[in-house]
Design an enzyme around this catalytic site. Sequence first.
Site, mmCIF file in Angstrom:
data_model
loop_
_atom_site.group_PDB
_atom_site.id
_atom_site.type_symbol
_atom_site.label_atom_id
_atom_site.label_comp_id
_atom_site.label_asym_id
_atom_site.label_seq_id
_atom_site.Cartn_x
_atom_site.Cartn_y
_atom_site.Cartn_z
ATOM 1 N N ALA A 14 16.284 -71.973 -14.639
ATOM 2 C CA ALA A 14 16.358 -72.598 -13.318
ATOM 3 C C ALA A 14 17.206 -73.854 -13.270
ATOM 4 O O ALA A 14 17.198 -74.559 -12.265
ATOM 5 C CB ALA A 14 14.946 -72.927 -12.827
ATOM 6 N N SER A 15 17.959 -74.152 -14.322
ATOM 7 C CA SER A 15 18.726 -75.392 -14.343
ATOM 8 C C SER A 15 20.050 -75.302 -13.594
ATOM 9 O O SER A 15 20.682 -76.322 -13.330
ATOM 10 C CB SER A 15 18.978 -75.850 -15.782
ATOM 11 O OG SER A 15 19.718 -74.874 -16.492
ATOM 12 N N ARG A 16 20.480 -74.099 -13.237
ATOM 13 C CA ARG A 16 21.745 -73.942 -12.513
ATOM 14 C C ARG A 16 21.806 -72.545 -11.894
ATOM 15 O O ARG A 16 20.935 -71.704 -12.102
ATOM 16 C CB ARG A 16 22.941 -74.163 -13.438
ATOM 17 C CG ARG A 16 22.991 -73.233 -14.647
ATOM 18 C CD ARG A 16 24.212 -73.527 -15.515
ATOM 19 N NE ARG A 16 24.142 -74.856 -16.098
ATOM 20 C CZ ARG A 16 23.756 -75.082 -17.368
ATOM 21 N NH1 ARG A 16 23.418 -74.078 -18.162
ATOM 22 N NH2 ARG A 16 23.733 -76.306 -17.843
ATOM 23 N N GLY A 17 22.855 -72.313 -11.132
ATOM 24 C CA GLY A 17 23.123 -70.974 -10.599
ATOM 25 C C GLY A 17 22.033 -70.422 -9.709
ATOM 26 O O GLY A 17 21.463 -71.123 -8.871
ATOM 27 N N ILE A 18 21.751 -69.151 -9.885
ATOM 28 C CA ILE A 18 20.776 -68.465 -9.047
ATOM 29 C C ILE A 18 19.387 -69.078 -9.213
ATOM 30 O O ILE A 18 18.657 -69.259 -8.226
ATOM 31 C CB ILE A 18 20.750 -66.963 -9.374
ATOM 32 C CG1 ILE A 18 22.076 -66.312 -8.939
ATOM 33 C CG2 ILE A 18 19.577 -66.268 -8.693
ATOM 34 C CD1 ILE A 18 22.239 -64.871 -9.393
ATOM 35 N N GLY A 19 19.006 -69.413 -10.438
ATOM 36 C CA GLY A 19 17.687 -69.992 -10.659
ATOM 37 C C GLY A 19 17.497 -71.291 -9.912
ATOM 38 O O GLY A 19 16.453 -71.529 -9.286
ATOM 39 N N ASP A 70 12.774 -72.073 -24.401
ATOM 40 C CA ASP A 70 13.493 -70.927 -24.941
ATOM 41 C C ASP A 70 12.581 -69.726 -24.730
ATOM 42 O O ASP A 70 11.515 -69.630 -25.363
ATOM 43 C CB ASP A 70 13.796 -71.142 -26.430
ATOM 44 C CG ASP A 70 14.612 -70.004 -27.039
ATOM 45 O OD1 ASP A 70 14.638 -68.898 -26.455
ATOM 46 O OD2 ASP A 70 15.205 -70.207 -28.119
ATOM 47 N N TYR A 164 23.474 -54.184 -23.530
ATOM 48 C CA TYR A 164 23.139 -54.979 -22.347
ATOM 49 C C TYR A 164 22.390 -54.127 -21.330
ATOM 50 O O TYR A 164 21.380 -54.564 -20.751
ATOM 51 C CB TYR A 164 24.404 -55.558 -21.716
ATOM 52 C CG TYR A 164 24.138 -56.330 -20.441
ATOM 53 C CD1 TYR A 164 23.436 -57.528 -20.465
ATOM 54 C CD2 TYR A 164 24.598 -55.862 -19.213
ATOM 55 C CE1 TYR A 164 23.188 -58.239 -19.296
ATOM 56 C CE2 TYR A 164 24.368 -56.562 -18.040
ATOM 57 C CZ TYR A 164 23.659 -57.750 -18.083
ATOM 58 O OH TYR A 164 23.417 -58.445 -16.914
ATOM 59 N N LYS A 168 18.651 -54.883 -19.574
ATOM 60 C CA LYS A 168 18.405 -55.066 -18.140
ATOM 61 C C LYS A 168 17.541 -53.943 -17.567
ATOM 62 O O LYS A 168 16.651 -54.193 -16.749
ATOM 63 C CB LYS A 168 19.733 -55.161 -17.377
ATOM 64 C CG LYS A 168 20.587 -56.349 -17.749
ATOM 65 C CD LYS A 168 19.854 -57.682 -17.587
ATOM 66 C CE LYS A 168 19.651 -58.093 -16.151
ATOM 67 N NZ LYS A 168 19.114 -59.483 -16.023
#
Length: 281
Positions: A14-19, A70, A164, A168
Amino acid sequence: MNVLSKKTIVITGASRGIGREIALAAAKRGANIVIAAKSAEPHPKLPGTIYTVAEEVEALGAKALPFQLDVRDHAQVFELMQKTADTFGGIDIIINNAGAISLTNVENTRPNLFDRMQSINARAVYLTAHAALPWLKKSGHAHILSLSPPLNMDPRWFKAHAPYTLSKYGMTMLSIGMAEEFREHGIAVNCLWPRTIIATAAIEFALMGKEAFRQCRTPAIMADAAMAILEQPTSFTGNALLDEQALEKVGITELEQYRYDSSYQGPLGADLFLDDCLWSH
């Protein structure tokens, strides 16, 4: 009063972007926000830390708890949930946003990179739910939301980057299972995925470069779509929705507001795992 008011929401990555965008959208609705991410110190290329987002949340009048995390470390995840409950009295919502991506095939994916993607993506969905479950069971509005795609079994999505894809799709498959397992406890479990590529650091630095932003939407569309899902009753469960589908449920069909570059009126890039995606190799 919004249904999310006073609810406690744990958001990974949640520190950047979508979060970060989800955190701010929920804060505007009066929720308590737990900003859980690795970024405690400023990064030279990537703005935002758990502390700067906490300040933004509090500036909106909501309560924030920054927590360096983490998601691969089960002891840290259990500590996160306990500290969240101790701080706010419970846990209502978990948002699995933290992610790791490498679009490499089996031959070119190192074992440690394979393990990293499985742990940060699929395993974290299990781990956060497992650790938060005692409190989610007591919530009157419990939701788990994971940023993972609808399952598309076209071999195209396995040939070029099976490791990947596995990680997902694993998030989505766990969510389908948890939706049924937790139904009796009144815990909704859903997945959300962008219809188009989103202007984030992953696009800029890991995949396509910043020039691709003109074909992107902003993270705000994912935040609004997440709110549309989280504001649903807990009987709304077991779904893997695109952002456009989630927004349509609450009557939002005008999406031009989310275009990153309003001066560019060409086609937007469809995201991975969708049949009309053009940018996967």
